[in-house]
Motif scaffolding. Sequence first.
Motif, mmCIF file in Angstrom:
data_model
loop_
_atom_site.group_PDB
_atom_site.id
_atom_site.type_symbol
_atom_site.label_atom_id
_atom_site.label_comp_id
_atom_site.label_asym_id
_atom_site.label_seq_id
_atom_site.Cartn_x
_atom_site.Cartn_y
_atom_site.Cartn_z
ATOM 1 N N THR A 5 0.816 -1.214 0.000
ATOM 2 C CA THR A 5 0.000 0.000 0.000
ATOM 3 C C THR A 5 0.846 1.259 0.000
ATOM 4 O OG1 THR A 5 -0.104 -0.023 2.406
ATOM 5 C CG2 THR A 5 -1.868 -1.163 1.228
ATOM 6 N N TRP A 6 2.167 1.143 -0.114
ATOM 7 C CA TRP A 6 3.059 2.302 -0.062
ATOM 8 C C TRP A 6 3.397 2.753 -1.471
ATOM 9 C CZ3 TRP A 6 3.859 4.159 4.696
ATOM 10 C CH2 TRP A 6 3.676 3.296 5.763
ATOM 11 N N THR A 7 3.239 4.031 -1.711
ATOM 12 C CA THR A 7 3.660 4.642 -2.963
ATOM 13 C C THR A 7 4.455 5.883 -2.610
ATOM 14 O OG1 THR A 7 1.686 3.867 -4.092
ATOM 15 C CG2 THR A 7 2.887 5.676 -5.122
ATOM 16 N N PHE A 8 5.650 6.018 -3.192
ATOM 17 C CA PHE A 8 6.452 7.200 -2.920
ATOM 18 C C PHE A 8 7.425 7.441 -4.057
ATOM 19 C CE2 PHE A 8 8.465 3.621 -0.839
ATOM 20 C CZ PHE A 8 9.803 3.716 -1.173
ATOM 21 N N LYS A 9 7.893 8.677 -4.156
ATOM 22 C CA LYS A 9 8.855 9.084 -5.168
ATOM 23 C C LYS A 9 10.258 8.787 -4.650
ATOM 24 C CE LYS A 9 10.599 13.010 -7.678
ATOM 25 N NZ LYS A 9 10.835 14.417 -7.596
ATOM 26 N N VAL A 10 11.073 8.140 -5.459
ATOM 27 C CA VAL A 10 12.442 7.800 -5.087
ATOM 28 C C VAL A 10 13.376 8.896 -5.585
ATOM 29 C CG1 VAL A 10 14.326 6.151 -5.408
ATOM 30 C CG2 VAL A 10 11.974 5.335 -5.142
ATOM 31 N N GLU A 11 14.177 9.484 -4.668
ATOM 32 C CA GLU A 11 15.147 10.514 -5.048
ATOM 33 C C GLU A 11 16.531 9.930 -5.311
ATOM 34 O OE1 GLU A 11 13.157 11.688 -2.194
ATOM 35 O OE2 GLU A 11 11.923 12.807 -3.590
ATOM 36 N N SER A 12 16.940 8.951 -4.512
ATOM 37 C CA SER A 12 18.266 8.377 -4.722
ATOM 38 C C SER A 12 18.312 6.955 -4.186
ATOM 39 C CB SER A 12 19.340 9.224 -4.032
ATOM 40 O OG SER A 12 19.164 9.194 -2.631
ATOM 41 N N ILE A 13 19.172 6.151 -4.804
ATOM 42 C CA ILE A 13 19.393 4.780 -4.349
ATOM 43 C C ILE A 13 20.884 4.487 -4.375
ATOM 44 C CG2 ILE A 13 17.155 3.852 -5.024
ATOM 45 C CD1 ILE A 13 18.501 2.747 -7.540
ATOM 46 N N THR A 14 21.283 3.542 -3.560
ATOM 47 C CA THR A 14 22.679 3.103 -3.518
ATOM 48 C C THR A 14 22.703 1.651 -3.078
ATOM 49 O OG1 THR A 14 24.870 3.670 -2.655
ATOM 50 C CG2 THR A 14 23.042 3.826 -1.120
ATOM 51 N N PRO A 15 23.694 0.879 -3.506
ATOM 52 C CA PRO A 15 23.776 -0.505 -3.030
ATOM 53 C C PRO A 15 23.900 -0.552 -1.506
ATOM 54 C CG PRO A 15 25.310 -0.120 -4.829
ATOM 55 C CD PRO A 15 24.767 1.211 -4.435
ATOM 56 N N MET A 16 23.362 -1.599 -0.898
ATOM 57 C CA MET A 16 23.442 -1.724 0.555
ATOM 58 C C MET A 16 24.875 -1.851 1.043
ATOM 59 S SD MET A 16 20.378 -4.007 1.966
ATOM 60 C CE MET A 16 18.681 -3.579 1.670
ATOM 61 N N MET A 17 25.740 -2.405 0.203
ATOM 62 C CA MET A 17 27.143 -2.541 0.582
ATOM 63 C C MET A 17 28.011 -1.812 -0.427
ATOM 64 S SD MET A 17 27.343 -6.436 1.956
ATOM 65 C CE MET A 17 26.255 -7.166 0.753
ATOM 66 N N LYS A 18 28.949 -1.019 0.068
ATOM 67 C CA LYS A 18 29.846 -0.263 -0.796
ATOM 68 C C LYS A 18 30.539 -1.215 -1.771
ATOM 69 C CE LYS A 18 32.637 3.782 -0.113
ATOM 70 N NZ LYS A 18 31.589 4.722 0.112
ATOM 71 N N PHE A 19 30.615 -0.828 -3.016
ATOM 72 C CA PHE A 19 31.244 -1.572 -4.120
ATOM 73 C C PHE A 19 30.446 -2.799 -4.561
ATOM 74 C CE2 PHE A 19 34.959 0.051 -1.559
ATOM 75 C CZ PHE A 19 35.093 1.212 -2.287
ATOM 76 N N GLU A 20 29.261 -3.015 -4.017
ATOM 77 C CA GLU A 20 28.461 -4.178 -4.392
ATOM 78 C C GLU A 20 28.086 -4.162 -5.873
ATOM 79 O OE1 GLU A 20 24.363 -6.459 -3.061
ATOM 80 O OE2 GLU A 20 25.042 -4.745 -1.931
ATOM 81 N N LEU A 33 16.424 6.913 -0.592
ATOM 82 C CA LEU A 33 15.668 8.009 0.006
ATOM 83 C C LEU A 33 14.518 8.349 -0.922
ATOM 84 C CD1 LEU A 33 18.477 10.500 1.121
ATOM 85 C CD2 LEU A 33 17.233 8.858 2.533
ATOM 86 N N GLY A 34 13.389 8.689 -0.339
ATOM 87 C CA GLY A 34 12.234 9.042 -1.142
ATOM 88 C C GLY A 34 11.388 10.104 -0.477
ATOM 89 N N PHE A 41 14.414 3.685 2.755
ATOM 90 C CA PHE A 41 13.897 2.342 2.501
ATOM 91 C C PHE A 41 15.020 1.407 2.093
ATOM 92 C CE2 PHE A 41 13.823 4.518 -1.527
ATOM 93 C CZ PHE A 41 14.267 3.576 -2.434
ATOM 94 N N ALA A 42 14.733 0.135 2.190
ATOM 95 C CA ALA A 42 15.617 -0.910 1.679
ATOM 96 C C ALA A 42 14.799 -1.758 0.730
ATOM 97 C CB ALA A 42 16.170 -1.766 2.803
ATOM 98 N N LEU A 43 15.438 -2.181 -0.346
ATOM 99 C CA LEU A 43 14.753 -2.977 -1.353
ATOM 100 C C LEU A 43 15.654 -4.137 -1.727
ATOM 101 C CD1 LEU A 43 12.427 -2.834 -3.781
ATOM 102 C CD2 LEU A 43 14.458 -2.229 -5.072
#
Length: 181
Positions: A5-20, A33-34, A41-43
């Motif tokens: 039921t969640w809808t939101f605009k995503v501003e930025s994403i990054t891998p959970m682990m650096k260099f992944e 971030l959204g 959030f985590a996906l």
Amino acid sequence: FTYLTWTFKVESITPMMKFEQYRPTRELCLFGLGDGGNTVFALNHDARAGENVEEFAIKADSSRKYKSYTFTCHAQTRAGNLVLGRTDGGVALYDAIMQSENASCVLDGMPGPVTSIDVAADGSMIVWTTPEFVFFSRPSEEHWTKGKKTRKPAVLQLQLQPEAMAEILAQGDEIGRASCR
């Protein structure tokens, strides 16, 4: 982005682990971030399942819990620890954002907003910028984990001399005029 039921605009994403992003895999694990910095959030997406497998879509919501600021930027360590910049100038360290909405450590008291942030792969150094300053801190392992801390890590503020700032701004104007020709 829509999840249940969640809808939101995503501003930025990054891998959970650096260099992944350099590792060959069919599974994506992302922080993001959204909604104008109100949502962290985590996906997780596993292409082997043949469909989206999304978990923990919204677990930290700054507008609900902390009405005085929003999140502006984020970075992560190789181990998956997350550091978030905030509009109030604070920097929040999380050992596992999806386990608790509470930061392990918050470095606050600096002028904001945080405009960019990065962290060493091992979490031993954090650098962030605001419109006027650059800050550095060297958190220890205890600052990345929940529990009682002896004290917050020291924060070093880098500030340019007014003459140096004027020179940089003047060079910027010259570069801007040259690129417009």
